[in-house]
Write an enzyme that holds these catalytic residues in place. Structure first.
Site, PDB file in Angstrom:
ATOM      1  N   HIS A  81       0.848  -1.202   0.000  1.00  0.00           N
ATOM      2  CA  HIS A  81       0.000   0.000   0.000  1.00  0.00           C
ATOM      3  C   HIS A  81       0.882   1.251   0.000  1.00  0.00           C
ATOM      4  O   HIS A  81       0.674   2.162  -0.810  1.00  0.00           O
ATOM      5  CB  HIS A  81      -0.915  -0.035   1.234  1.00  0.00           C
ATOM      6  CG  HIS A  81      -1.679   1.219   1.504  1.00  0.00           C
ATOM      7  ND1 HIS A  81      -3.034   1.339   1.284  1.00  0.00           N
ATOM      8  CD2 HIS A  81      -1.280   2.430   1.974  1.00  0.00           C
ATOM      9  CE1 HIS A  81      -3.432   2.557   1.614  1.00  0.00           C
ATOM     10  NE2 HIS A  81      -2.380   3.245   2.038  1.00  0.00           N
ATOM     11  N   GLU A  82       1.862   1.292   0.906  1.00  0.00           N
ATOM     12  CA  GLU A  82       2.712   2.493   1.000  1.00  0.00           C
ATOM     13  C   GLU A  82       3.534   2.674  -0.275  1.00  0.00           C
ATOM     14  O   GLU A  82       3.677   3.786  -0.770  1.00  0.00           O
ATOM     15  CB  GLU A  82       3.618   2.444   2.231  1.00  0.00           C
ATOM     16  CG  GLU A  82       2.877   2.337   3.570  1.00  0.00           C
ATOM     17  CD  GLU A  82       1.782   3.377   3.777  1.00  0.00           C
ATOM     18  OE1 GLU A  82       1.813   4.431   3.118  1.00  0.00           O
ATOM     19  OE2 GLU A  82       0.860   3.117   4.579  1.00  0.00           O
ATOM     20  N   HIS A 104       1.592   4.318  -2.992  1.00  0.00           N
ATOM     21  CA  HIS A 104       1.349   5.764  -2.930  1.00  0.00           C
ATOM     22  C   HIS A 104       2.304   6.527  -3.851  1.00  0.00           C
ATOM     23  O   HIS A 104       2.009   7.648  -4.257  1.00  0.00           O
ATOM     24  CB  HIS A 104       1.478   6.279  -1.495  1.00  0.00           C
ATOM     25  CG  HIS A 104       0.206   6.162  -0.712  1.00  0.00           C
ATOM     26  ND1 HIS A 104      -1.007   6.593  -1.212  1.00  0.00           N
ATOM     27  CD2 HIS A 104      -0.057   5.671   0.526  1.00  0.00           C
ATOM     28  CE1 HIS A 104      -1.952   6.365  -0.308  1.00  0.00           C
ATOM     29  NE2 HIS A 104      -1.409   5.800   0.757  1.00  0.00           N
ATOM     30  N   GLU A 151      -6.089   6.527  -1.606  1.00  0.00           N
ATOM     31  CA  GLU A 151      -5.970   5.401  -0.679  1.00  0.00           C
ATOM     32  C   GLU A 151      -6.490   4.106  -1.312  1.00  0.00           C
ATOM     33  O   GLU A 151      -5.959   3.027  -1.050  1.00  0.00           O
ATOM     34  CB  GLU A 151      -6.717   5.691   0.621  1.00  0.00           C
ATOM     35  CG  GLU A 151      -6.103   6.820   1.431  1.00  0.00           C
ATOM     36  CD  GLU A 151      -4.663   6.547   1.859  1.00  0.00           C
ATOM     37  OE1 GLU A 151      -4.311   5.367   2.094  1.00  0.00           O
ATOM     38  OE2 GLU A 151      -3.883   7.512   1.950  1.00  0.00           O
ATOM     39  N   ASP A 207      -4.470   0.728  -1.713  1.00  0.00           N
ATOM     40  CA  ASP A 207      -4.939  -0.583  -1.228  1.00  0.00           C
ATOM     41  C   ASP A 207      -4.876  -1.620  -2.342  1.00  0.00           C
ATOM     42  O   ASP A 207      -4.453  -2.758  -2.149  1.00  0.00           O
ATOM     43  CB  ASP A 207      -6.401  -0.491  -0.743  1.00  0.00           C
ATOM     44  CG  ASP A 207      -6.510   0.103   0.660  1.00  0.00           C
ATOM     45  OD1 ASP A 207      -5.480   0.177   1.362  1.00  0.00           O
ATOM     46  OD2 ASP A 207      -7.636   0.484   1.047  1.00  0.00           O
TER      47      ASP A 207
HETATM   48 ZN   LIG Z   1      -2.287   5.276   2.532  1.00  0.00          ZN
END
Ligand SMILES: [Zn+2]
Length: 627
Positions: free
Chosen positions: A474-475, A478, A534, A538
């Site tokens: 997830h990070e 980004h 987000e 995900d």
């Molecule tokens: Zn996030």
């Protein structure tokens, strides 16, 4: 067992996994929610509260930690706190001098230097087009309601009445004159502010916050004496100032014209609200009324928690290093470094096999990935800020906080014209969270998140990849979400896409917005635009973690992966809080982060033999996979 056997997994993964726990769980009266992240956070806090209680009796050899504990003890010593009342009232009364533009301009530096609420905010932040240096940034003030869109809901008057009542009770207790006038003027000023500042949805598109204006233009639109403020504070003027919110700046003159009495009242009320909790527990209880109404929490947190949280808000890195060194093992750190490396490798593999991007763009994306820095556990070196954050133990709590705030803002301001230090951590070791910093192109996983259900040496590999693996992915994602995609490997806004590729990416982004937009929860709906970054993260988190898992364990049990993925989102929240988050939080609701997202994956459908008659089924042509 947390599973709810009355729910079919094929119809509702989230409630199948978490339902029984959610049914039984009681939300603590001082909290808006419980479960998942929050439980881990509470666990860390409980550990540290115990530590602080002991450290308050017998100081440690760590000088910085002692300061944090002294601050904690100052809060615990309630009779000492009330001594700060005169200090606060004198500070508030200084605002009586601000009656017109001239008196405001003449006092501007004094107000800024002494942490008064200003009708705009000044900050020093990494320049979004050149992350090796800092820039000076200007934005608007906060509104009373947590988001501007809330002023258009039927709840508006009810909430503002709670606010007014709260301020009235505090002013009465302080015996402060002209109470109703102060309140009415504060509300009028807020009503003007809310029309010109950004909403949460607008802030979510953070690339749009980068608007460099020549300094002279900002002085002209804001206030000519800003120039003196900048010279006094920073020694020289930056050629450009970044305007986060051009609409606000354009309307600033109208906001202030003939309204300095409104500003004075608004500043007084805000100053009181920001500080009154330091005077006593009774004041703290009063000052929390509005926030509790918004979040649904029933009572304020204990004095002990407040004391620890306040100490943590100033000394978080110090406390985080102490926590990390004591509670986070080297073995776990090595293991997590390996998972991160695996995830990055999978990301690279996926990029190399990408079918909707040109080779040119793929190579640029891989460069960004290669340059990404990883921070795990806690920093080796404590930031200089914390060495500067000292105070006289004999002062009242309110004066101590004032001193700490001044030190902190002058430390931040001194960064302007200096080179950016990329070794700084933006999250402390005792934080149960993780993040990607777009300006640094780095990812941070604090020690506190590296526990079950996210990660444990005792969990299966599948569970760890469904937990921390998906969070790591997830990070990383980004870096390639709707905002991150507009920044390069150095953390600068820079277009590294071919025209055609970016058009395709925008199309995919739109699919993600549409997939989540309007999903119902209680009597509210998910905002697809607010939560798109987000949701992209995900989505990429699952893809890359799944790919890593399949590579290192070809015969893996994907059921465990998805079940633990649903477990990490377990949360029970009060309805007020759910609605608040839907309005202001860039993260979608936990329920959909689990249930909507997994439907995009053929692996999920296969692992549980999902049929088109099951509620968890999503037709292949409707599934969205971006990375
Ligand atoms: Zn996030």
């Amino acid at each position: 067992m947390n599973k709810n056997e009355n729910v079919r997994l094929e119809d509702d993964l989230y409630n199948y996994v978490n339902g029984s726990w959610i049914k039984k769980a009681k939300i603590p009266a001082d909290q808006p929610s419980t479960g998942g992240f929050i439980n881990l956070h509470n666990g860390v806090e409980k550990t540290m509260l115990k530590e602080f209680k002991n450290l308050a009796k017998k100081s440690s050899k760590d000088e910085l930690l002692n300061r944090a504990v002294t601050l904690y003890s100052k809060v615990m010593d309630e009779k000492n706190r009330l001594e700060g009342q005169n200090y606060l009232l004198e500070k508030v009364n200084y605002l009586n001098n601000i009656v017109d533009q001239k008196s405001f301009s003449d006092s501007l530096y004094y107000l800024y230097d002494n942490n008064y609420p200003l009708p705009f905010s000044i900050s020093v932040s990494e320049d979004m087009k050149d992350a090796t240096k800092y820039s000076l940034c200007i934005s608007g003030p906060n509104t009373i309601l947590p988001d501007t869109s809330m002023y258009n809901t039927p709840n508006k008057d009810l909430l503002l009445n709670v606010y007014k009542e709260m301020v009235k009770n505090i002013l009465e207790k302080l015996n402060y004159p002209n109470q109703s006038e102060l309140i009415e003027k504060t509300i009028s000023f807020d009503d003007k502010i809310r029309l010109i500042v950004k909403s949460s949805e607008e802030w979510a598109d953070y690339i749009k916050a980068y608007n460099p204006y020549p300094n002279s233009k900002v002085y002209k639109l804001l206030n000519p004496s800003l120039k003196q403020l900048i010279l006094a504070r920073f020694g020289k003027e930056p050629a450009n100032i970044i305007v986060y919110d051009p609409r606000f700046l354009k309307n600033f003159k109208d906001l202030m014209e003939n309204n300095y009495d409104l500003y004075q009242a608004w500043a007084k009320v805000n100053l009181i609200l920001q500080n009154v909790a330091y005077l006593s527990e009774e004041y703290r209880n009063l000052a929390g009324t509005f926030q509790r109404t918004i979040s649904g929490a029933k009572v304020m947190s204990s004095k002990e928690k407040f004391a620890y949280r306040l100490a943590n808000s100033y000394y978080d890195e110090v406390i985080g290093v102490y926590y990390g060194k004591k509670y986070f093992g080297e073995e776990a750190k090595k293991d997590v470094v390996n998972i991160v490396k695996n995830l990055i490798l999978s990301y690279k593999n996926r990029l190399n096999n990408n079918t909707w991007l040109s080779k040119e763009t793929i190579n640029k994306a891989i460069t960004k990935l290669d340059k990404m820095e990883i921070k795990i556990g806690y920093p080796d070196k404590i930031n200089d800020l914390f060495y500067n954050l000292s105070f006289s133990v004999n002062s009242s709590l309110i004066e101590i906080i004032d001193t700490l705030d001044k030190t902190r803002s002058s430390f931040e301001d001194k960064k302007l014209f200096k080179a950016v230090d990329r070794s700084v951590w933006v999250m402390s070791g005792n934080t149960v969270n993780a993040c990607y910093n777009p300006s640094f192109n780095d990812i941070t996983f604090p020690a506190a998140i590296l526990q079950a259900p996210f990660y444990s040496i005792n969990q299966s590999i599948e569970e760890n990849y469904g937990g921390i693996g998906a969070v790591i992915g997830h990070e990383i994602s980004h870096a390639f979400d709707n905002n991150g995609a507009q920044m390069d490997e150095f953390g600068n806004i820079n277009n590294w896409w071919t025209k055609e590729d970016y058009k395709n990416f925008k199309k995919k982004t739109k699919l993600m917005i549409d997939e989540f937009d309007g999903l119902p929860l209680l009597d509210a709906k998910v905002n697809g635009k607010l939560s798109v970054s987000e949701n992209i993260a995900d989505n990429g988190g699952i893809t890359s973690s799944l790919e890593s898992l399949k590579r290192i364990k070809p015969n893996c049990d994907l059921k465990q992966f998805f079940i633990n993925y649903a477990r990490i989102w377990c949360m029970k929240a009060r309805p007020e809080y759910i609605k608040l988050l839907l309005t202001v939080d860039v993260h979608g609701p936990s329920y959909y982060r689990a249930n909507m997202q997994v439907r995009n994956f053929k692996e999920f459908h296969e692992a549980f033999s999902i049929k088109d008659t099951d509620k968890m089924y999503l037709a292949p042509e409707k599934r969205v996979i971006i990375w």
